[in-house]
Design a protein around this motif. Structure first.
Motif: not given
Length: 381
Positions: A65-68, A99-106, A116-119
């Protein structure tokens, strides 16, 4: 490696957690990284983007989480800064998190794995080895621009994703403990290497001491400036700096030094025949020119003076880490044969030798490039 056939069943649930456009056509293993598992997610819809899915190695990065949070902070800052630059294309020059459907980036799955996901950045290429001064220049320009754009981002907002990563005093203390313990009886084999480390630790601690004294400012640094962490466009120009996992507070000499370590060496990192290891001065000048063209206005005189010491420090640290792991019984780095870590250490120490031998030339190159960069008229973007 996960093949296309497995992707439908194994990764479908993971993909469903992210806000994707279009529909998934195929998922294939991607890249040559050794830390994370990476997949190219191809889209069925031509108007929708492809994606890059990664399972983050939480054994290496203990606080995902800190990394993201770091990555989101840095990419947002870069995108904002580039948005004010005429002709810039932030969507191509900066990684974009999905983003995830729940909002966070992981997303954390039921087994505790982090995803995690990038374009996916189309029409880009990366290379493991620098083969020309032009490539070295583009690598320097990419990492220099990265530094310059982040110069006004307060470092205290970032987390240490790997504590003491380039902390030479901590690395030396771990080395001393391994030598004293000698758990597998290898100390007797490496007397010359131990002496090499001990003879240089005082000089190699200079950047750390200057930082502690406030002479060198902490900056937002990349800390893993291998050439393959720069994506080039079809014209061979630097487009985007990637692999932001180790972006955290550090000294500019760390980024310069690690890039030089992996750019100017004429032989592989684990070369057995150390007589093949030399410093390519043309590649050094190419990287230094690109780096200083982008950072020259942002760096202090003390930081510029620390660049060549940084070029010596980073192969010293890597050799120290390899040697420590060898003495300790090869627990950290993957090895491909007995004595691999010792061979790696010897190759890195030989690179230090070669850099020491040409240090006056390296300093002359930096001085020349600085003078030339300062003579370039500053124009508004």
């Amino acid at each position: 490696m996960v093949e296309k056939a497995e992707a439908g069943s194994e990764l479908k649930q993971i993909l469903a957690q992210f806000q994707l456009e279009g529909a998934v056509a195929a998922v294939t293993a991607h890249g040559s990284g050794h830390i994370h598992d990476t997949y190219h997610v191809q889209n069925t819809a031509a108007a929708s983007p492809d994606y890059l899915l990664q399972r983050v190695n939480h054994h290496v990065f203990k606080n995902v989480p800190a990394l993201m949070e770091n990555i989101q902070l840095v990419t947002t800052h870069l995108r904002h800064k580039l948005g004010a630059v005429a002709g810039a294309e932030p969507s191509k020059e900066v990684l974009t998190l999905v983003p995830t459907n729940a909002g966070p980036w992981f997303y954390q799955d039921q087994e505790g794995n982090y995803w995690r996901m990038y374009l996916f950045l189309e029409n880009t290429t990366s290379y493991d080895i620098v083969t020309s001064s032009r490539q070295a220049y583009e690598g320097g320009r990419a990492f220099g621009k990265f530094q310059a754009l982040l110069a006004d981002l307060p470092v205290e907002r970032l987390h240490d994703t790997i504590p003491n990563f380039h902390h030479v005093v901590s690395r030396f203390n771990l080395f001393k403990r391994a030598v004293e313990a000698d758990p597998v009886g290898r100390v007797k084999e490496v007397t010359p290497e131990i002496a090499f480390v001990q003879d240089r630790i005082e000089a190699m601690s200079t950047i750390y001491r200057l930082g502690q004294q406030g002479v060198l400012p902490l900056r937002v640094t990349h800390n893993d400036t291998k050439f393959n962490n720069v994506l080039l466009n079809p014209e061979g120009k630097a487009q985007c700096v990637i692999d932001l996992d180790t972006v955290m507070p550090g000294y500019v000499a760390y980024d310069f030094g690690d890039a030089i370590r992996t750019t100017v060496n004429t032989a592989p990192e684990d070369e057995a025949d150390v007589s093949k290891i030399h410093v390519d001065l043309a590649l050094f000048e190419g990287f230094a020119r690109g780096f200083l063209e982008e950072t020259g206005a942002a760096l202090s005189e003390q930081e510029v003076a620390s660049l060549v010491p940084g070029a010596l420090l980073l192969p010293y640290i890597m050799g120290l880490r390899f040697l420590t792991d060898y003495i300790d019984g090869d627990h950290y780095y993957k090895i491909h044969f007995a004595g691999h870590n010792l061979q790696r250490a010897r190759a890195q120490f030989q690179l230090v030798h070669q850099l020491e031998a040409c240090q006056p030339q390296l300093e002359d190159i930096i001085e020349k490039v600085v003078q030339e960069v300062q003579a370039i008229p500053i124009t508004a973007n």
